[in-house]
Design an enzyme around this catalytic site. Structure first.
Site, PDB file in Angstrom:
ATOM      1  N   VAL A  42       0.826  -1.207   0.000  1.00 57.23           N
ATOM      2  CA  VAL A  42       0.000   0.000   0.000  1.00 57.23           C
ATOM      3  C   VAL A  42       0.860   1.257   0.000  1.00 57.23           C
ATOM      4  O   VAL A  42       0.518   2.255  -0.636  1.00 57.23           O
ATOM      5  CB  VAL A  42      -0.955   0.003   1.212  1.00 57.23           C
ATOM      6  CG1 VAL A  42      -1.834   1.250   1.205  1.00 57.23           C
ATOM      7  CG2 VAL A  42      -1.841  -1.234   1.189  1.00 57.23           C
ATOM      8  N   GLU A  43       1.978   1.209   0.703  1.00 57.56           N
ATOM      9  CA  GLU A  43       2.828   2.398   0.818  1.00 57.56           C
ATOM     10  C   GLU A  43       3.570   2.726  -0.482  1.00 57.56           C
ATOM     11  O   GLU A  43       3.599   3.871  -0.916  1.00 57.56           O
ATOM     12  CB  GLU A  43       3.855   2.201   1.945  1.00 57.56           C
ATOM     13  CG  GLU A  43       3.295   2.288   3.348  1.00 57.56           C
ATOM     14  CD  GLU A  43       2.944   3.707   3.750  1.00 57.56           C
ATOM     15  OE1 GLU A  43       3.288   4.645   3.025  1.00 57.56           O
ATOM     16  OE2 GLU A  43       2.317   3.879   4.818  1.00 57.56           O
ATOM     17  N   SER A  44       4.192   1.729  -1.086  1.00 56.89           N
ATOM     18  CA  SER A  44       5.095   2.013  -2.214  1.00 56.89           C
ATOM     19  C   SER A  44       4.897   1.132  -3.425  1.00 56.89           C
ATOM     20  O   SER A  44       5.569   1.332  -4.439  1.00 56.89           O
ATOM     21  CB  SER A  44       6.551   1.856  -1.753  1.00 56.89           C
ATOM     22  OG  SER A  44       6.833   0.484  -1.463  1.00 56.89           O
ATOM     23  N   TYR A  97      -6.588   3.978   3.215  1.00 61.75           N
ATOM     24  CA  TYR A  97      -5.355   3.254   3.521  1.00 61.75           C
ATOM     25  C   TYR A  97      -5.639   2.077   4.463  1.00 61.75           C
ATOM     26  O   TYR A  97      -5.229   0.940   4.207  1.00 61.75           O
ATOM     27  CB  TYR A  97      -4.365   4.228   4.160  1.00 61.75           C
ATOM     28  CG  TYR A  97      -3.046   3.636   4.575  1.00 61.75           C
ATOM     29  CD1 TYR A  97      -1.950   3.667   3.724  1.00 61.75           C
ATOM     30  CD2 TYR A  97      -2.879   3.054   5.827  1.00 61.75           C
ATOM     31  CE1 TYR A  97      -0.725   3.145   4.100  1.00 61.75           C
ATOM     32  CE2 TYR A  97      -1.669   2.510   6.219  1.00 61.75           C
ATOM     33  CZ  TYR A  97      -0.596   2.564   5.352  1.00 61.75           C
ATOM     34  OH  TYR A  97       0.610   2.029   5.736  1.00 61.75           O
TER      35      TYR A  97
END
Length: 310
Positions: free
Chosen positions: A193-195, A280
């Site tokens: 999800v972050e990168s 998120y």
């Protein structure tokens, strides 16, 4: 090549982006590189292969790099294609000024599709990208969170389609996560999800690397180089371990705090009402598919929003 322009008020950007992919495919099918000198032919052929996977940030950037080189050598087709990449933010940051200048340059030399693209933007500058006027590499786009396929039902599905070039990340996560007694799948869900598994990812808020460590978090967990994959994962895993202790293993609160910070979670006594944070948390929960995680209560005192037994 047939290129349709949609003038709608809803979903204009996404529809145009779909048409851009079609434009790339159609142009490639016509093999314009065969009309170029041998050196440029080779560059365009390589770029054509890289361009087949524009959803892969590394492949898209390599395509942009190839088109920069071919553009410097005078390829009108490369100028047009590089303009398309800048127009839609594929492989390089979206930059309408650069795309307009490239379309204008190609159009002035008779490229009809570049002329059509000029009608979709307002020409504001004749300045070309630095990578076209010098041997500088093109800049990479800023990668933001939540950039993962919507059809990835869980983290196993997501890593199943991870490119072979990035499979080493799974092994590295496993080693570091096991050392800190953290479920590797939770770490992988956060990374997805972050990168989207992009080692060089950087957000507008200066979050860096695979686990998108902001400078304050990197300093907090003694990470000197947040773009080094091993250091980045160590920092992210240490932060997750602390958050799990702080929120007594509640994955929803841990994910919310990882995104918005524990102060925001404590202030709102739960997931903050920020659209990005709620999206998120939802995505992390979908990928990880667990509500709780074992924790070490000795690491830190619990959050004030955690109900103490008795």
């Amino acid at each position: 090549m047939r290129y349709r322009i949609f003038f709608t008020t809803i979903g204009y950007a996404s529809m145009l982006a779909i048409e851009a992919n079609t434009a790339f495919a159609d142009t490639a099918a016509n093999s314009p590189e065969k009309l170029e000198p041998p050196k440029i032919q080779a560059i365009l052929t390589a770029a054509k292969i890289q361009e087949k996977d524009l959803s892969n940030p590394d492949a898209a950037w390599q395509a942009a790099t190839s088109y920069c080189e071919a553009s410097r050598l005078g390829s009108i087709e490369a100028q047009y294609r590089l303009g398309m990449l800048y127009r839609f933010g594929k492989g390089v940051p979206e930059n309408l000024a650069f795309s307009g200048a490239l379309f204008s340059l190609a159009s002035s030399q008779g490229h009809t599709d570049a002329t059509k693209m000029l009608d979709t933007i307002k020409l504001s500058s004749s300045e070309l990208p630095p990578c076209v006027v010098s041997t500088a590499l093109p800049e990479r786009p800023i990668v933001t969170a939540l950039n993962i396929p919507d059809d990835a039902v869980n983290i196993d599905d997501r890593i199943a389609v991870l490119s072979e070039a990035k499979m080493w990340i799974i092994d590295l996560v496993g080693t570091i996560a096991d050392r800190h007694q953290i479920d590797p799948k939770l770490v992988l869900a956060i990374i997805a999800v972050e990168s989207n598994f992009n080692v060089k990812a950087q957000s507008p808020k200066d979050a860096m690397g695979l686990m998108q460590l902001i400078p304050g978090t990197a300093d907090r967990f003694n990470i000197k180089n947040a773009f080094d994959a091993s250091q980045n994962i160590k920092g992210g895993v240490r932060y997750l371990r602390w958050l799990l202790s702080y929120y007594h293993g509640d994955i929803k609160l841990v994910a919310a705090a990882y995104n918005a910070g524990e102060k925001a979670v404590d202030r709102y006594k739960g997931v903050p009402p920020y659209p990005e944070t709620r999206k998120y948390v939802k995505r992390v929960m979908e990928l990880y598919q667990r509500q709780s995680h074992p924790y070490d209560e000795k690491i830190t005192d619990p959050s004030p929003i955690i109900t103490r037994p008795g």
